[in-house]
Design a protein around this motif. Structure first.
Motif, mmCIF file in Angstrom:
data_model
loop_
_atom_site.group_PDB
_atom_site.id
_atom_site.type_symbol
_atom_site.label_atom_id
_atom_site.label_comp_id
_atom_site.label_asym_id
_atom_site.label_seq_id
_atom_site.Cartn_x
_atom_site.Cartn_y
_atom_site.Cartn_z
ATOM 1 N N TRP A 99 4.426 1.994 -11.839
ATOM 2 C CA TRP A 99 3.408 3.015 -11.573
ATOM 3 C C TRP A 99 4.064 4.333 -11.160
ATOM 4 N N VAL A 100 5.060 4.251 -10.309
ATOM 5 C CA VAL A 100 5.777 5.459 -9.884
ATOM 6 C C VAL A 100 6.542 6.053 -11.064
ATOM 7 N N GLY A 101 7.200 5.196 -11.864
ATOM 8 C CA GLY A 101 7.973 5.665 -12.997
ATOM 9 C C GLY A 101 7.127 6.344 -14.052
ATOM 10 N N ALA A 102 5.864 5.926 -14.200
ATOM 11 C CA ALA A 102 4.971 6.536 -15.185
ATOM 12 C C ALA A 102 4.531 7.940 -14.779
ATOM 13 N N ARG A 103 4.834 8.316 -13.550
ATOM 14 C CA ARG A 103 4.490 9.651 -13.037
ATOM 15 C C ARG A 103 5.761 10.402 -12.657
ATOM 16 N N LEU A 119 14.580 -1.129 -9.001
ATOM 17 C CA LEU A 119 13.470 -1.007 -9.943
ATOM 18 C C LEU A 119 12.986 0.431 -10.111
ATOM 19 N N LEU A 120 13.082 1.235 -9.075
ATOM 20 C CA LEU A 120 12.574 2.599 -9.137
ATOM 21 C C LEU A 120 13.431 3.473 -10.059
ATOM 22 N N PRO A 121 12.846 4.489 -10.668
ATOM 23 C CA PRO A 121 13.620 5.412 -11.512
ATOM 24 C C PRO A 121 14.729 6.094 -10.712
ATOM 25 N N LEU A 177 4.636 -1.711 -8.832
ATOM 26 C CA LEU A 177 4.737 -0.483 -8.044
ATOM 27 C C LEU A 177 5.746 0.475 -8.668
ATOM 28 N N ALA A 178 6.918 -0.068 -9.021
ATOM 29 C CA ALA A 178 7.960 0.765 -9.619
ATOM 30 C C ALA A 178 7.515 1.337 -10.961
ATOM 31 N N LEU A 204 0.855 -1.186 0.000
ATOM 32 C CA LEU A 204 0.000 0.000 0.000
ATOM 33 C C LEU A 204 0.891 1.236 0.000
ATOM 34 N N LEU A 205 0.765 2.050 -1.048
ATOM 35 C CA LEU A 205 1.543 3.281 -1.166
ATOM 36 C C LEU A 205 0.644 4.456 -0.796
#
Length: 256
Positions: A85-89, A116-118, A82-83, A43-44
């Motif tokens: 989804w964050v990367g697309a924003r 994995l995260l940007p 999750l990564a 959950l973010l």
């Protein structure tokens, strides 16, 4: 359960910290915040809203149970989703500092998430924020705790019905656990301990009941809360002839 209110309180706390978002990975905390009861998910929680990530096994269940958060179903790994989804924003999340539950997320998960995260996003350990919030119980939680205590205490009667010389301790435990399930318990919070005879209090269950002194310890989980019950019955002159004495139950509600 007021899941929206719980998430809002966490956002209020978030505004006072160095974090831009909190990633909740401990399943009891996820359930506390959004209602999900499955075995996989993250959950973010950010200032702009909450997003829940789980895998395809929980497509239907996640959408039915989760409150106050958008549900994302991962077709591959949950952390990868999750990564992504964050990367697309990128514009909104650029330079984000994401707090993780350091008490619960493994080192391997943290490293994988970081990879994995940007680039430019930071993953940092957060304190036990949700656990502190859970210390203060609302009226519905108190009702659930009382229900768990009553359910657990009621198992003693079933134990008295099956206890007799020659019955194995594992059989007594099985009867109590079956009674707990029938009464509405979701699971036992730890393996039921049935111990009889001198020196048996710290031993594992399984020996046949044949000595004069015995002690029980058991547990039950009802609506997220677990209760630990400890009772001792004494038969000082032999199991078949002595009158057993009930002692007070010590019930300790514990969050799972």
């Amino acid at each position: 359960m007021n899941f929206l209110g719980r998430q809002e309180k966490l956002r209020e706390y978030l505004a006072t910290t160095r974090f831009d978002a909190l990633l909740i990975s401990h399943l009891p905390n996820i359930r506390y915040l959004c209602g999900f009861t499955g075995s996989a998910g993250f959950l973010l929680i950010a200032e702009s809203g909450s997003v829940f990530f789980t895998d395809v096994r929980y497509d239907t269940q996640g959408r039915a149970e989760v409150k106050g958060a958008k549900v994302i179903i991962a077709r591959k790994g949950v952390l990868s989703a999750l990564a992504e989804w964050v990367g697309a924003r990128k514009k909104r999340s650029k330079g984000w500092s994401i707090g993780i539950e350091a008490e619960h997320m493994t080192v391997a998960e943290k490293k994988r998430l970081t990879d994995l995260l940007p680039s430019g996003l930071r993953v940092r350990d957060a304190s036990v924020i949700v656990e502190r919030a859970r210390m203060v119980k609302d009226p519905e939680e108190l009702r659930n705790i009382r229900a768990a205590v009553q359910l657990g205490a009621g198992l003693f009667d079933r134990a008295l019905e099956v206890l007799r010389s020659g019955v194995k301790e594992t059989e007594v435990a099985a009867e109590m656990e079956h009674a707990a399930r029938r009464a509405g318990a979701q699971e036992m919070s730890f393996a039921t301990i049935i111990a009889s005879g001198r020196g048996r209090r710290c031993l594992t269950a399984g020996q046949a009941i044949k000595l004069s002194c015995r002690a029980d310890s058991w547990s039950a989980i009802s609506v997220l809360y677990s209760v630990v019950i400890v009772r001792t019955k004494l038969a000082p002159y032999g199991w078949g002839t002595a009158r057993m004495r009930r002692q007070k139950t010590r019930a300790t509600p514990t969050n799972r």
